[in-house]
Design a protein around this motif. Structure first.
Motif, PDB file in Angstrom:
ATOM      1  N   LYS A 187       1.034  -1.399  -0.130  1.00 58.88           N
ATOM      2  CA  LYS A 187      -0.305   0.018   0.054  1.00 58.88           C
ATOM      3  C   LYS A 187       1.007   0.985  -0.123  1.00 58.88           C
ATOM      4  CE  LYS A 187      -3.917   2.403   0.096  1.00 58.88           C
ATOM      5  NZ  LYS A 187      -4.580   2.568  -0.597  1.00 58.88           N
ATOM      6  N   LEU A 188       0.195   1.686  -1.211  1.00 60.30           N
ATOM      7  CA  LEU A 188       1.072   3.327  -0.990  1.00 60.30           C
ATOM      8  C   LEU A 188       0.665   4.190   0.110  1.00 60.30           C
ATOM      9  CD1 LEU A 188       3.591   5.301  -2.936  1.00 60.30           C
ATOM     10  CD2 LEU A 188       1.531   5.687  -3.945  1.00 60.30           C
ATOM     11  N   VAL A 189       1.935   5.045   1.288  1.00 57.67           N
ATOM     12  CA  VAL A 189       1.445   5.422   1.954  1.00 57.67           C
ATOM     13  C   VAL A 189       1.215   7.223   1.229  1.00 57.67           C
ATOM     14  CG1 VAL A 189       1.259   6.223   4.218  1.00 57.67           C
ATOM     15  CG2 VAL A 189       1.901   4.166   3.715  1.00 57.67           C
ATOM     16  N   GLU A 190       2.596   7.473   1.313  1.00 58.06           N
ATOM     17  CA  GLU A 190       2.736   9.177   0.311  1.00 58.06           C
ATOM     18  C   GLU A 190       3.753   8.682  -0.458  1.00 58.06           C
ATOM     19  OE1 GLU A 190       3.662  11.786   3.684  1.00 58.06           O
ATOM     20  OE2 GLU A 190       4.840  10.703   4.995  1.00 58.06           O
ATOM     21  N   VAL A 191       4.219  10.189  -1.453  1.00 61.98           N
ATOM     22  CA  VAL A 191       5.143   9.935  -2.292  1.00 61.98           C
ATOM     23  C   VAL A 191       5.895  11.512  -1.369  1.00 61.98           C
ATOM     24  CG1 VAL A 191       6.194  10.444  -4.215  1.00 61.98           C
ATOM     25  CG2 VAL A 191       4.238   9.031  -4.136  1.00 61.98           C
ATOM     26  N   ILE A 192       7.186  11.642  -0.974  1.00 61.53           N
ATOM     27  CA  ILE A 192       7.621  13.220  -0.983  1.00 61.53           C
ATOM     28  C   ILE A 192       8.669  14.100  -1.459  1.00 61.53           C
ATOM     29  CG2 ILE A 192       8.174  14.286   1.541  1.00 61.53           C
ATOM     30  CD1 ILE A 192       8.020  11.725   2.985  1.00 61.53           C
ATOM     31  N   GLU A 193       7.897  14.261  -2.443  1.00 55.84           N
ATOM     32  CA  GLU A 193       8.901  14.527  -3.782  1.00 55.84           C
ATOM     33  C   GLU A 193      10.305  16.194  -3.076  1.00 55.84           C
ATOM     34  OE1 GLU A 193       5.186  14.796  -3.554  1.00 55.84           O
ATOM     35  OE2 GLU A 193       4.096  14.992  -5.751  1.00 55.84           O
ATOM     36  N   PRO A 194       9.626  16.712  -2.155  1.00 49.56           N
ATOM     37  CA  PRO A 194      11.346  17.504  -2.455  1.00 49.56           C
ATOM     38  C   PRO A 194      12.182  16.883  -1.649  1.00 49.56           C
ATOM     39  CG  PRO A 194       9.173  18.702  -1.495  1.00 49.56           C
ATOM     40  CD  PRO A 194       8.463  17.400  -2.140  1.00 49.56           C
ATOM     41  N   GLU A 195      11.549  15.418  -0.690  1.00 51.31           N
ATOM     42  CA  GLU A 195      13.036  14.784  -0.319  1.00 51.31           C
ATOM     43  C   GLU A 195      13.123  13.898  -1.346  1.00 51.31           C
ATOM     44  OE1 GLU A 195      12.062  14.062   3.878  1.00 51.31           O
ATOM     45  OE2 GLU A 195      11.595  16.463   4.431  1.00 51.31           O
ATOM     46  N   GLU A 196      12.506  13.809  -2.120  1.00 48.33           N
ATOM     47  CA  GLU A 196      12.576  12.658  -3.168  1.00 48.33           C
ATOM     48  C   GLU A 196      12.648  11.047  -2.391  1.00 48.33           C
ATOM     49  OE1 GLU A 196      15.290  12.717  -6.709  1.00 48.33           O
ATOM     50  OE2 GLU A 196      16.505  13.897  -5.061  1.00 48.33           O
ATOM     51  N   GLY A 234      -2.170 -13.641  -6.383  1.00 53.58           N
ATOM     52  CA  GLY A 234      -3.090 -12.902  -5.983  1.00 53.58           C
ATOM     53  C   GLY A 234      -3.181 -11.226  -5.838  1.00 53.58           C
ATOM     54  N   LEU A 235      -2.407 -10.578  -5.311  1.00 54.61           N
ATOM     55  CA  LEU A 235      -1.918  -9.307  -6.091  1.00 54.61           C
ATOM     56  C   LEU A 235      -1.496  -8.605  -6.877  1.00 54.61           C
ATOM     57  CD1 LEU A 235      -1.011  -7.211  -3.595  1.00 54.61           C
ATOM     58  CD2 LEU A 235       1.705  -7.658  -3.785  1.00 54.61           C
ATOM     59  N   LEU A 236      -1.427  -9.666  -8.265  1.00 57.36           N
ATOM     60  CA  LEU A 236      -1.037  -9.473  -9.488  1.00 57.36           C
ATOM     61  C   LEU A 236      -2.528  -8.964 -10.191  1.00 57.36           C
ATOM     62  CD1 LEU A 236       1.532 -10.883 -10.529  1.00 57.36           C
ATOM     63  CD2 LEU A 236       1.360  -8.539  -9.659  1.00 57.36           C
ATOM     64  N   LYS A 237      -3.842  -8.905  -9.530  1.00 63.37           N
ATOM     65  CA  LYS A 237      -4.843  -9.529  -9.881  1.00 63.37           C
ATOM     66  C   LYS A 237      -4.738  -7.261 -10.037  1.00 63.37           C
ATOM     67  CE  LYS A 237      -6.488 -13.171  -8.171  1.00 63.37           C
ATOM     68  NZ  LYS A 237      -7.189 -14.242  -7.725  1.00 63.37           N
ATOM     69  N   SER A 238      -5.731  -7.177 -11.233  1.00 61.87           N
ATOM     70  CA  SER A 238      -5.839  -5.844 -11.843  1.00 61.87           C
ATOM     71  C   SER A 238      -7.482  -4.840 -10.383  1.00 61.87           C
ATOM     72  CB  SER A 238      -6.979  -5.816 -12.874  1.00 61.87           C
ATOM     73  OG  SER A 238      -8.428  -6.330 -12.861  1.00 61.87           O
ATOM     74  N   GLU A 239      -8.162  -5.827  -9.675  1.00 58.65           N
ATOM     75  CA  GLU A 239      -8.706  -5.011  -8.750  1.00 58.65           C
ATOM     76  C   GLU A 239      -7.921  -4.859  -8.019  1.00 58.65           C
ATOM     77  OE1 GLU A 239      -9.962 -10.022  -8.896  1.00 58.65           O
ATOM     78  OE2 GLU A 239      -9.560  -8.169 -10.606  1.00 58.65           O
ATOM     79  N   VAL A 240      -6.598  -5.655  -7.674  1.00 55.38           N
ATOM     80  CA  VAL A 240      -6.053  -5.801  -6.354  1.00 55.38           C
ATOM     81  C   VAL A 240      -5.026  -4.034  -6.320  1.00 55.38           C
ATOM     82  CG1 VAL A 240      -4.389  -6.616  -4.850  1.00 55.38           C
ATOM     83  CG2 VAL A 240      -5.789  -7.771  -5.207  1.00 55.38           C
ATOM     84  N   TRP A 241      -4.445  -4.307  -7.804  1.00 56.03           N
ATOM     85  CA  TRP A 241      -3.646  -2.956  -8.066  1.00 56.03           C
ATOM     86  C   TRP A 241      -4.500  -1.924  -7.664  1.00 56.03           C
ATOM     87  CZ3 TRP A 241       0.639  -2.889 -11.233  1.00 56.03           C
ATOM     88  CH2 TRP A 241       1.280  -3.913 -10.732  1.00 56.03           C
ATOM     89  N   LYS A 242      -5.678  -0.902  -8.047  1.00 56.32           N
ATOM     90  CA  LYS A 242      -6.637  -0.422  -7.471  1.00 56.32           C
ATOM     91  C   LYS A 242      -6.811   0.903  -6.371  1.00 56.32           C
ATOM     92  CE  LYS A 242      -9.715  -0.845 -12.175  1.00 56.32           C
ATOM     93  NZ  LYS A 242     -11.187  -1.211 -11.878  1.00 56.32           N
ATOM     94  N   THR A 243      -6.716  -0.829  -5.447  1.00 57.66           N
ATOM     95  CA  THR A 243      -6.248  -0.148  -3.889  1.00 57.66           C
ATOM     96  C   THR A 243      -5.350   0.012  -3.746  1.00 57.66           C
ATOM     97  OG1 THR A 243      -5.796  -2.767  -3.087  1.00 57.66           O
ATOM     98  CG2 THR A 243      -8.214  -2.076  -4.190  1.00 57.66           C
ATOM     99  N   MET A 244      -3.652   0.060  -4.657  1.00 59.21           N
ATOM    100  CA  MET A 244      -1.986   0.048  -3.840  1.00 59.21           C
ATOM    101  C   MET A 244      -2.505   1.505  -3.928  1.00 59.21           C
ATOM    102  SD  MET A 244      -1.383  -3.947  -5.528  1.00 59.21           S
ATOM    103  CE  MET A 244       0.603  -3.470  -4.947  1.00 59.21           C
ATOM    104  N   GLY A 245      -2.771   2.065  -4.652  1.00 60.47           N
ATOM    105  CA  GLY A 245      -2.018   3.242  -4.459  1.00 60.47           C
ATOM    106  C   GLY A 245      -2.970   4.280  -3.647  1.00 60.47           C
TER     107      GLY A 245
END
Length: 400
Positions: free
Chosen positions: A83-92, A210-221
């Motif tokens: 699960k992607l939590v956050e992307v901190i762009e200024p700190e890369e 099971g992690l590579l199913k399309s319906e699962v991908w939508k919840t990872m971002g």
């Protein structure tokens, strides 16, 4: 008398357990008894502080040079959830929560299933068995959500031990912001067993199917970033001496930004502000200072927007696409102000020359240098504004 009553209560409790069909299940009772015997025999003489890894190797020789020695000890990491939590762009940096199943082989924990009522596996505290220490390589922070005192592992009869890890990783992620806000970023989360030599341990990493199913991908971002690709591989960190070689289990994620926020909040407002400001600068009947005020206000607005955008991206040598868009709008307004400022002096210098010639073309040119010239400049600058806005929107549409 009191003691006799306690004895009766104890006998009744035992009797109810063995004869109550709800409390007493014969197969379950037999299973617990055989499991108890199994664990006593299995852990008798077992030392959980000593690893089963074969260390009598020469790191200067190729792997497998000794035919009588065992193969490299296998350690497997399987990504079960992300699960992607956050992307901190200024700190890369990128922060993700990962659910990982790790399993390894311990030949000391094997048994013949037929001797223990065909029991092929049991659960026990992790402290009862030897387990490797998984580390994240090259990360800023690692938070383990598991309770240190209540970790449980599964032991199978073939010596395989399974453990479950839930961690939050804050990893470095070098970013290419040239296409910002239509950019995609590739980030790596790397794991290793830092104490063991390359010739002793072989790391294998996998992704749960099971992690590579399309319906699962939508919840990872998340709302700003969408996960577009997830791959795994094993890299080897090599040094010239041969002793420091280390295998890294790499999970690589590709994320794409959702640009709608920047389109609604920056790109579209910038286009409207610039288009209206050009009309205000070239409007007929307004005095020169009023026109200049409109232009200068626009420049201040563009500079402020540019500052807001700069806080969202790392300080690199690359100018992002959105920055180029704002700067071009800024340049258009500077050109508009320069035209309004210089057109009066230009007319004052050219008009006497054209009047002295008294030619038909000179008369038409003198007329054009009035209001038609201002309108022509206004139309050209408006077309430039519309063109760069269309380029930004078109880039967003075709990049989907």
């Amino acid at each position: 008398m009191v003691r006799y009553s306690w004895v009766l209560l104890f006998i009744n409790a035992i009797s109810s357990f063995y004869y109550n069909p709800i409390l007493y299940v014969p197969k379950y009772h037999d299973f617990l008894e055989h499991q108890s015997n199994l664990t006593k025999d299995l852990f008798n003489g077992y030392d959980a502080t000593v690893s089963p890894i074969y260390t009598k190797i020469d790191p200067t020789k190729p792997i497998g040079f000794d035919p009588d020695a065992p193969k490299r000890w296998n350690y497997t990491i399987m990504l079960y959830s992300l699960k992607l939590v956050e992307v901190i762009e200024p700190e890369e940096k990128v922060s993700v929560v990962m659910e990982v199943i790790e399993f390894w082989y311990d030949p000391r924990l094997t048994w013949n299933e037929s001797l223990y009522d065909d029991i092929y596996g049991f659960f026990t505290r992790q402290s009862n068995v030897w387990s490797p220490t998984l580390s994240a390589f090259g990360v800023n922070d690692l938070i383990d959500f598991r309770d240190q005192d209540f970790r449980v592992v599964r032991v199978n009869s073939d010596g395989m031990i399974y453990d479950y890890i839930s961690v939050r990783v804050l990893a470095n992620c070098p970013m290419n912001v040239y296409k910002f806000p239509f950019d995609s970023q590739i980030c790596q989360i790397r794991f290793c067993l830092p104490v063991f030599n390359y010739g002793e341990v072989e790391i294998i990493n996998r992704i749960y199917p099971g992690l590579l199913k399309s319906e699962v991908w939508k919840t990872m971002g998340n709302s700003e970033w969408k996960l577009t690709n997830l791959t795994n591989r094993v890299d080897t960190l090599r040094y010239d001496d041969g002793f420091g070689n280390l295998e890294l289990g790499v999970f690589e994620i590709t994320i794409r930004r959702n640009p709608l926020y920047y389109i609604y909040m920056i790109i579209f407002p910038t286009f409207i502000i610039n288009a209206i400001s050009i009309i205000g600068v070239f409007i007929k009947g307004a005095d020169k200072m009023s026109r200049l005020n409109v232009g200068l206000t626009n420049i201040m607005t563009m500079t402020f927007i540019l500052g807001v955008m700069a806080d969202k991206i790392p300080r690199t040598g690359t100018v992002p696409m959105l920055g180029v868009y704002i700067i071009v709008n800024l340049v258009i307004m500077i050109i508009a102000i320069s035209i309004i400022t210089g057109i009066t002096e230009f007319r004052r210098w050219v008009t006497p020359i054209l009047k002295r010639r008294k030619a038909k073309f000179s008369t038409k040119l003198e007329t054009f240098l009035g209001t038609p010239l201002e309108y022509t400049c206004a139309v050209l600058l408006e077309l430039m504004t519309v063109a760069i806005f269309a380029i930004m929107i078109g880039f967003w549409i075709f990049e989907k």
